[in-house]
Design an enzyme around this catalytic site. Structure first.
Site, PDB file in Angstrom:
ATOM      1  N   PRO A   2      37.963   8.054 -12.668  1.00  0.00           N
ATOM      2  CA  PRO A   2      37.885   7.754 -11.253  1.00  0.00           C
ATOM      3  C   PRO A   2      38.575   6.452 -10.893  1.00  0.00           C
ATOM      4  O   PRO A   2      38.312   5.413 -11.492  1.00  0.00           O
ATOM      5  CB  PRO A   2      36.376   7.650 -10.989  1.00  0.00           C
ATOM      6  CG  PRO A   2      35.726   8.117 -12.233  1.00  0.00           C
ATOM      7  CD  PRO A   2      36.681   7.843 -13.320  1.00  0.00           C
ATOM      8  N   GLU A   3      39.429   6.533  -9.932  1.00  0.00           N
ATOM      9  CA  GLU A   3      40.020   5.351  -9.336  1.00  0.00           C
ATOM     10  C   GLU A   3      39.285   5.148  -8.007  1.00  0.00           C
ATOM     11  O   GLU A   3      38.298   5.823  -7.732  1.00  0.00           O
ATOM     12  CB  GLU A   3      41.527   5.566  -9.135  1.00  0.00           C
ATOM     13  CG  GLU A   3      42.214   5.957 -10.460  1.00  0.00           C
ATOM     14  CD  GLU A   3      43.705   6.197 -10.343  1.00  0.00           C
ATOM     15  OE1 GLU A   3      44.338   5.497  -9.557  1.00  0.00           O
ATOM     16  OE2 GLU A   3      44.221   7.073 -11.048  1.00  0.00           O
ATOM     17  N   LYS A  54      35.847  -0.391  -8.416  1.00  0.00           N
ATOM     18  CA  LYS A  54      35.628   0.985  -8.875  1.00  0.00           C
ATOM     19  C   LYS A  54      34.176   1.212  -9.279  1.00  0.00           C
ATOM     20  O   LYS A  54      33.850   2.236  -9.865  1.00  0.00           O
ATOM     21  CB  LYS A  54      36.539   1.286 -10.078  1.00  0.00           C
ATOM     22  CG  LYS A  54      38.024   1.278  -9.758  1.00  0.00           C
ATOM     23  CD  LYS A  54      38.849   1.608 -11.000  1.00  0.00           C
ATOM     24  CE  LYS A  54      40.326   1.388 -10.747  1.00  0.00           C
ATOM     25  NZ  LYS A  54      41.135   1.544 -11.974  1.00  0.00           N
ATOM     26  N   HIS A  90      26.533  16.118 -22.443  1.00  0.00           N
ATOM     27  CA  HIS A  90      27.110  14.833 -22.048  1.00  0.00           C
ATOM     28  C   HIS A  90      26.277  14.106 -20.990  1.00  0.00           C
ATOM     29  O   HIS A  90      26.769  13.194 -20.340  1.00  0.00           O
ATOM     30  CB  HIS A  90      28.553  14.986 -21.555  1.00  0.00           C
ATOM     31  CG  HIS A  90      29.411  15.793 -22.478  1.00  0.00           C
ATOM     32  ND1 HIS A  90      30.109  16.911 -22.085  1.00  0.00           N
ATOM     33  CD2 HIS A  90      29.636  15.661 -23.796  1.00  0.00           C
ATOM     34  CE1 HIS A  90      30.745  17.426 -23.117  1.00  0.00           C
ATOM     35  NE2 HIS A  90      30.482  16.681 -24.174  1.00  0.00           N
ATOM     36  N   ARG A 108      33.230  10.852 -22.653  1.00  0.00           N
ATOM     37  CA  ARG A 108      33.763   9.910 -23.640  1.00  0.00           C
ATOM     38  C   ARG A 108      32.920   8.654 -23.817  1.00  0.00           C
ATOM     39  O   ARG A 108      33.256   7.799 -24.629  1.00  0.00           O
ATOM     40  CB  ARG A 108      35.211   9.549 -23.279  1.00  0.00           C
ATOM     41  CG  ARG A 108      36.149  10.687 -23.595  1.00  0.00           C
ATOM     42  CD  ARG A 108      37.536  10.460 -23.040  1.00  0.00           C
ATOM     43  NE  ARG A 108      38.270   9.423 -23.726  1.00  0.00           N
ATOM     44  CZ  ARG A 108      39.490   9.047 -23.359  1.00  0.00           C
ATOM     45  NH1 ARG A 108      40.082   9.602 -22.324  1.00  0.00           N
ATOM     46  NH2 ARG A 108      40.108   8.112 -24.031  1.00  0.00           N
ATOM     47  N   ARG A 255      50.275   3.613 -21.396  1.00  0.00           N
ATOM     48  CA  ARG A 255      49.860   4.546 -20.344  1.00  0.00           C
ATOM     49  C   ARG A 255      51.100   5.246 -19.827  1.00  0.00           C
ATOM     50  O   ARG A 255      52.161   4.638 -19.676  1.00  0.00           O
ATOM     51  CB  ARG A 255      49.205   3.801 -19.170  1.00  0.00           C
ATOM     52  CG  ARG A 255      48.254   2.695 -19.531  1.00  0.00           C
ATOM     53  CD  ARG A 255      47.005   3.164 -20.225  1.00  0.00           C
ATOM     54  NE  ARG A 255      46.282   4.142 -19.450  1.00  0.00           N
ATOM     55  CZ  ARG A 255      45.455   3.852 -18.462  1.00  0.00           C
ATOM     56  NH1 ARG A 255      45.250   2.605 -18.115  1.00  0.00           N
ATOM     57  NH2 ARG A 255      44.836   4.791 -17.813  1.00  0.00           N
TER      58      ARG A 255
END
Length: 265
Positions: A2-3, A54, A90, A108, A255
């Site tokens: 998420p940005e 964020k 998760h 993650r 990136r």
DNA sequence: CTCGGAGCCTGTCTGC
DNA sequence: TGCAGACAGGCTCCGA
């Protein structure tokens, strides 16, 4: 994952679900996540749900500490108020209210929970793109101070907060600026385009509830639709929508960056 | 101060 | 089918 637009989307959806409601307890389901036990056990009323950079932030009454969730790459917040048990794959934390619960999923496990006594303590160093101080002049001054390539510069959260890898590629494409250009070689006009398109692209992404690749889902488990508007991100080899040249992928600071070498100078 | 690289994690996808 | 390697949207830490 998420940005800024994705976090803003989740915040807006949780405001009506949480504000004025009582959070009764928090259950942590992952050893990596830690919160003071008193924070988890003490019921309190949610006064506000906000975005800080964020971060997804819960503010409580009675001067209780603030609680921030940082979703990092794969974090998701989902609302659950069904009689059936929620999906536990998760699932890392449960925020239990009287009328349902907010579930924190994170494949993650990069996501974090943070407690702070004030918003100032949580606030990121960088300027929010929707802050009135984010002007072409301000951005030009920041650019003058560094020879760093402009794309990694835009990713830095200590100058400007909220931009991640996807929107940086899109902003520079729309502004027609080469992602490898050193910041201090940019003209005022180029910086002004970056500033304007940063705001425009973020606003448009928020209108469309963010971008979904594989991990982002909003509070109802639904997905954003902004990916349909992405001009270059994830489109290596495809034709540039403007000139038809093949979109390139390069790596900057480990990136991916996507851009059109003909349009972006 | 700046900058680049490694690392944190777990999953999917690609190519052999 | 199995397996290794690349890759994934964020951010922090460390050393040069």
């Amino acid at each position: 994952m998420p940005e800024l637009p994705e976090v803003e989307t989740v915040v807006r959806q949780f405001v009506p679900l949480l504000v004025g409601r009582r959070l009764t307890r928090i259950e942590l389901l992952d050893d990596k996540l830690t919160l003071p036990p008193a924070i988890c056990k003490t019921p309190r009323r949610v006064e506000a749900v906000e975005r800080l950079g964020k971060q997804f932030v819960l503010r409580f009454g009675d001067g209780a500490p603030l609680l921030a969730v940082h979703l990092r790459m794969t974090g998701r917040l989902k609302w659950h108020n069904q009689p059936s048990a929620p999906d536990t794959a998760h699932l890392r934390a449960r925020f239990i209210l009287e009328h349902g619960e907010m579930l924190f999923y994170d494949l993650r496990r990069f996501g974090t929970l943070v407690v702070a006594s004030s918003a100032e303590e949580l606030a990121p160093k960088g300027l929010d793109p929707f802050d009135a101080r984010f002007t072409p002049k301000w951005l030009f001054e920041q650019c003058q101070r560094t020879s760093q390539a402009v794309k990694p510069f835009l990713l830095r959260q200590d100058r400007l907060v909220g931009l991640g890898n996807i929107y940086c590629s899109e902003i520079l494409y729309t502004a027609r600026v080469d992602p490898e250009r050193p910041c201090n070689t940019l003209t005022r006009a180029a910086v002004a385009r970056i500033q304007r398109h940063t705001i425009e692209i973020l606003e448009r992404a928020i209108e469309h509830c963010g971008t979904t690749f594989s991990d982002f889902q909003d509070s109802r488990g639904e997905i954003g639709s902004y990916q349909a508007f992405l001009a270059v991100y994830g489109r290596e080899g495809e034709a540039c929508p403007s000139c038809g040249a093949a979109i390139r992928r390069i790596v900057q600071q480990q990136r991916s960056t996507f851009y059109c070498a003909r349009c972006q100078r």
